[in-house]
Scaffold this active site. Sequence first.
Site, mmCIF file in Angstrom:
data_model
loop_
_atom_site.group_PDB
_atom_site.id
_atom_site.type_symbol
_atom_site.label_atom_id
_atom_site.label_comp_id
_atom_site.label_asym_id
_atom_site.label_seq_id
_atom_site.Cartn_x
_atom_site.Cartn_y
_atom_site.Cartn_z
ATOM 1 N N HIS A 16 32.142 8.658 48.691
ATOM 2 C CA HIS A 16 31.927 10.005 48.829
ATOM 3 C C HIS A 16 32.701 11.245 49.577
ATOM 4 O O HIS A 16 33.214 10.271 50.552
ATOM 5 C CB HIS A 16 30.245 9.776 49.284
ATOM 6 C CG HIS A 16 29.455 9.416 48.657
ATOM 7 N ND1 HIS A 16 28.968 9.652 47.331
ATOM 8 C CD2 HIS A 16 28.694 8.156 48.763
ATOM 9 C CE1 HIS A 16 28.182 9.010 46.836
ATOM 10 N NE2 HIS A 16 27.760 7.956 47.599
ATOM 11 N N CYS B 284 30.911 6.298 43.243
ATOM 12 C CA CYS B 284 29.812 5.485 43.529
ATOM 13 C C CYS B 284 29.017 5.059 42.272
ATOM 14 O O CYS B 284 29.722 4.124 41.579
ATOM 15 C CB CYS B 284 28.941 6.199 44.510
ATOM 16 S SG CYS B 284 27.872 4.853 45.595
#
Length: 492
Positions: free
Chosen positions: A432, A338
Amino acid sequence: MQQGGKLHPVMLAGTGSDVGKSILATALCRIFRQDGYTPAPFKAQNMALNSAVTPDGGEIGRAQAVQAEAAGVSPHTDMNPLLLKPNSDHTSQVVLNGRPIGNRSAYDYWRNTGELRASVTAAFDRLAEQYNPIVMEGAGSITELNLRDTDLVNMSMARHADADVILVGDIDRGGVFASVYGSIALQTPEDRRRIKGIIINKFRGDLRLFDKGRQMLEELCGVPVLGVVPYFTDIHIEEEDSVALAQKNRTWAGDRKVNVAVVMLRHLSNYTDFNVLEQDERINLFYTSNVDDLLKSDIIIVPGTKATLSDLYELRRNGCAQAIVRAHREGASVLGICGGYQMLGMEVRDPLHVEGDTERLPGLGLLPVTTTMTAEKTTRQVTMDNGWQGYEIHQGVTEPTDGAEEHPFTVFSDGRTDGYVSSERCMGTYIHGILDNPAFVERLLKPFADKLSAASQPMDYQAFKEQQYDLLADHVRKYVDIPQLYKILQDS
């Protein structure tokens, strides 16, 4: 075995922050499920950087997602309708019903909670129509007198839900008599009557030494002590509060295991990405911003962050950026997740000032990609064409720089691509939960096969989590009078 009938909602309220409300709520969700009920968690307002994505793409606090998993139900934004994600010491992004509605300062937020009250109570009402019982969680202390009129999550929510309140006190931090007695005494008469039990949490030592204390508390408060729960370290439940990071291993372990360093960012988010690695016996995972430890590590993970540009600037200032580049040049693998993926690129741009005044910063230059921050936030669960699963929570679009070939990290089942791979030792992804997929962990560890035992096996993380929920339920059943709790919830 189900006790039978409709139960009142139960709220676990606290004498303060980090007293163990979330973990006890998780335990009750599993216990009610084991006993044949259909429980669901609820926290009207949560403040956390560690969040989760629901199947319909909404964002909620990680604790409510964990509690839903313990309850055996799919997470939903109604379980945490209001989420505050700090992006500085003074402001937070406000996420309402799973979607961001802007940033607010703490002062402005607390002056205008009235406009949010209808949303959080409506979310509770929808849950209460489907589940029995609702396991509610308060926030911080229930006795913040200056915030009583604007409270959305503690006693005002208990009144709306007509919930029975169980007060949780942390004996490990000291002052449990004063904090429990004061928390009850400072309530209004109506709210005081709503508190039906006390749980003393995080006890260390011989429980018999607190027998007299338990009796004294009951006499002082006029409320039964339902249990004294010992502190434990051998049950592993995903946490959302960054307080937990202070207790995690931060040291390099020599050459006995694969050393995985997670870069300690100031605004680090979604660190539950690394829980599976913490439980893998082949791996020594630690969090660090120490340059020497980074240089000695086998694998360096640059994690997610709520403030990419701010944390990227800090990595350059404290020498970690240079250390990561050097470690990779000398043989370490580097993975960015991310915000960490964004930092590994050539540049991060913020022309709309989504994160602040800084409009652009050079990245670490390990991946030929450039990120541009966007006002729109992406939140969705994803499935890859190889069956791996995860979720996205990010602002910004990352694309190959001019002239760079596309080498995506993965392809989603709908044909979209994600991330970038420059080699098996350097890759970035927005996903994630990617480390919850055993096959990807094996891919990450492959360059270090000489450190792995021939008999070592990847762990089944989902089975591990289910086992931990059952162990937690067993622990709480042993020390909390669950039959008395059922009587409270049935008789009210």
